[in-house]
Enzyme design. Structure first.
Site, PDB file in Angstrom:
ATOM      1  N   ASP A  13      56.402  28.106 -18.806  1.00  0.00           N
ATOM      2  CA  ASP A  13      56.418  27.031 -17.813  1.00  0.00           C
ATOM      3  C   ASP A  13      57.088  25.791 -18.391  1.00  0.00           C
ATOM      4  O   ASP A  13      57.741  25.045 -17.669  1.00  0.00           O
ATOM      5  CB  ASP A  13      54.994  26.742 -17.354  1.00  0.00           C
ATOM      6  CG  ASP A  13      54.383  27.963 -16.700  1.00  0.00           C
ATOM      7  OD1 ASP A  13      54.992  28.473 -15.736  1.00  0.00           O
ATOM      8  OD2 ASP A  13      53.348  28.453 -17.176  1.00  0.00           O
TER       9      ASP A  13
ATOM     10  N   GLY B  77      55.793  37.278 -14.983  1.00  0.00           N
ATOM     11  CA  GLY B  77      56.418  36.195 -14.212  1.00  0.00           C
ATOM     12  C   GLY B  77      57.733  36.632 -13.593  1.00  0.00           C
ATOM     13  O   GLY B  77      58.193  37.763 -13.791  1.00  0.00           O
ATOM     14  N   SER B  78      58.349  35.711 -12.866  1.00  0.00           N
ATOM     15  CA  SER B  78      59.574  36.067 -12.145  1.00  0.00           C
ATOM     16  C   SER B  78      60.747  36.297 -13.105  1.00  0.00           C
ATOM     17  O   SER B  78      61.613  37.152 -12.842  1.00  0.00           O
ATOM     18  CB  SER B  78      59.919  34.974 -11.129  1.00  0.00           C
ATOM     19  OG  SER B  78      60.004  33.721 -11.770  1.00  0.00           O
ATOM     20  N   THR B  79      60.795  35.559 -14.218  1.00  0.00           N
ATOM     21  CA  THR B  79      61.877  35.778 -15.184  1.00  0.00           C
ATOM     22  C   THR B  79      61.686  37.114 -15.885  1.00  0.00           C
ATOM     23  O   THR B  79      62.640  37.878 -16.085  1.00  0.00           O
ATOM     24  CB  THR B  79      61.927  34.619 -16.213  1.00  0.00           C
ATOM     25  OG1 THR B  79      61.785  33.376 -15.530  1.00  0.00           O
ATOM     26  CG2 THR B  79      63.232  34.618 -16.981  1.00  0.00           C
TER      27      THR B  79
ATOM     28  N   GLY C 187      51.246  29.789 -15.814  1.00  0.00           N
ATOM     29  CA  GLY C 187      51.484  29.521 -14.394  1.00  0.00           C
ATOM     30  C   GLY C 187      51.217  30.752 -13.537  1.00  0.00           C
ATOM     31  O   GLY C 187      50.814  30.648 -12.385  1.00  0.00           O
ATOM     32  N   GLY C 188      51.424  31.915 -14.129  1.00  0.00           N
ATOM     33  CA  GLY C 188      51.173  33.173 -13.412  1.00  0.00           C
ATOM     34  C   GLY C 188      49.807  33.755 -13.703  1.00  0.00           C
ATOM     35  O   GLY C 188      49.539  34.911 -13.369  1.00  0.00           O
TER      36      GLY C 188
ATOM     37  N   GLU D 250      48.808  37.538 -22.306  1.00  0.00           N
ATOM     38  CA  GLU D 250      50.096  37.169 -22.920  1.00  0.00           C
ATOM     39  C   GLU D 250      49.883  36.773 -24.381  1.00  0.00           C
ATOM     40  O   GLU D 250      50.655  37.166 -25.264  1.00  0.00           O
ATOM     41  CB  GLU D 250      50.728  36.012 -22.145  1.00  0.00           C
ATOM     42  CG  GLU D 250      51.235  36.439 -20.770  1.00  0.00           C
ATOM     43  CD  GLU D 250      51.701  35.303 -19.891  1.00  0.00           C
ATOM     44  OE1 GLU D 250      52.383  35.582 -18.897  1.00  0.00           O
ATOM     45  OE2 GLU D 250      51.375  34.132 -20.172  1.00  0.00           O
TER      46      GLU D 250
ATOM     47  N   GLY E  68      58.410  34.649 -20.394  1.00  0.00           N
ATOM     48  CA  GLY E  68      58.875  33.371 -19.885  1.00  0.00           C
ATOM     49  C   GLY E  68      57.966  32.238 -20.341  1.00  0.00           C
ATOM     50  O   GLY E  68      57.073  32.426 -21.167  1.00  0.00           O
TER      51      GLY E  68
HETATM   52  C1  5RP Z   1      52.629  33.695 -16.567  1.00  0.00           C
HETATM   53  C2  5RP Z   1      53.515  32.857 -17.414  1.00  0.00           C
HETATM   54  C3  5RP Z   1      54.969  32.847 -17.081  1.00  0.00           C
HETATM   55  O1  5RP Z   1      55.682  33.208 -18.218  1.00  0.00           O
HETATM   56  C4  5RP Z   1      55.367  31.474 -16.657  1.00  0.00           C
HETATM   57  O2  5RP Z   1      54.526  31.070 -15.591  1.00  0.00           O
HETATM   58  C5  5RP Z   1      56.830  31.425 -16.219  1.00  0.00           C
HETATM   59  O3  5RP Z   1      56.994  32.157 -15.045  1.00  0.00           O
HETATM   60  P1  5RP Z   1      58.359  32.260 -14.281  1.00  0.00           P
HETATM   61  O4  5RP Z   1      59.259  33.111 -15.119  1.00  0.00           O
HETATM   62  O5  5RP Z   1      57.998  32.912 -12.965  1.00  0.00           O
HETATM   63  O6  5RP Z   1      58.904  30.874 -14.090  1.00  0.00           O
HETATM   64  O7  5RP Z   1      53.108  32.220 -18.344  1.00  0.00           O
HETATM   65  O8  5RP Z   1      51.284  33.531 -16.903  1.00  0.00           O
END
Ligand code: 5RP
Length: 221
Positions: A84, A29-31, A96-97, A103, A82
């Site tokens: 959601d 994810g972005s974080t 979300g990703g 994971e 990270g």
């Molecule tokens: C990906 C995830 C991410 O950790 C989650 O979507 C948070 O992403 P972001 O850091 O971009 O907000 O579960 O499958």
């Protein structure tokens, strides 16, 4: 501070949890991208990383960080990822990703899950964010009907997305998840469900929350 600045802040703060000479579990994810960029600055102090997605693997390798297959390691001290949504007990919605299955696998290898998130992710109760569920494609409609009858949730296939494992994703709206562990356990039993994006059995032990006042460390032990 912007959301991106908060993500960068917690990404750097997570370096304090990286164990020298060990393998670190890396989410998606972005974080986490911010964490990977920070990890590059200490890459010579670790053995390598186990990654939860093709996306994170590529970013790790672009920094010259060694990526190990999950089958090569028996246990890792820490997994950093990270979320959601995260509640006050460390239960999370993730996916979300679209990387939720890998994971959960890497999180399961780890002694400790450290969640990194900006403060918008902290909620009283999980469920406002649509719950991702990875399914075998032929089971998508059946699992969607089950969500409607068991929990009153409305599930829709995430258009144009195939997971790294070749499956589909459902996003389930309209849930108020009162008992995350019970729902995770129940939905995991449904035929065709690969992974439900509730992380309760393997919840976060620590959350580094990016706030306008700085990084707040929440401990859930
Ligand atoms: C990906 C995830 C991410 O950790 C989650 O979507 C948070 O992403 P972001 O850091 O971009 O907000 O579960 O499958």
């Amino acid at each position: 501070m912007t959301q991106d600045e908060l993500k960068a802040l917690v990404g750097r703060a997570a370096l304090d949890f990286v164990v020298p000479l060990a393998v670190v579990g890396v989410g998606t994810g972005s974080t986490v991208n911010c964490f990977i960029d920070a990890l590059a600055t200490v890459k010579d102090t670790i053995t390598g990383a186990v990654s939860s997605s093709v996306q994170s693997t590529e970013r790790l390798r672009s920094h010259g960080i060694r990526v190990l297959d999950a089958n090569e390691v028996e246990a890792i001290p820490v997994y950093i990822d990270g979320a959601d949504e995260i509640d006050a007990r460390g239960h999370m919605i993730k996916g979300g990703g679209a990387a939720l299955t890998r994971e959960k696998i890497v999180a399961d290898l780890a002694e400790r899950f450290v969640c990194i998130a900006d403060e918008s992710k902290l909620v009283d109760r999980l469920g406002r964010y649509p719950l991702p569920v990875e399914v075998i494609p032929m089971a998508a409609a059946q699992v969607a009907r089950r969500f409607a009858s068991a929990y009153g949730g409305q599930a829709a296939v995430r258009e144009g997305v195939t997971t790294d494992n070749g499956n589909w994703l459902l996003d389930v709206r309209g849930l108020a998840i009162a008992d995350p562990l019970a729902m995770e356990t129940e939905v995991n039993q449904w035929p065709g469900v690969v992974t439900v994006g509730i992380f309760a059995r393997r919840r976060a032990r620590v959350c580094l929350l990016g706030t306008s006042q700085g990084v707040k460390a929440l401990s859930f032990d």
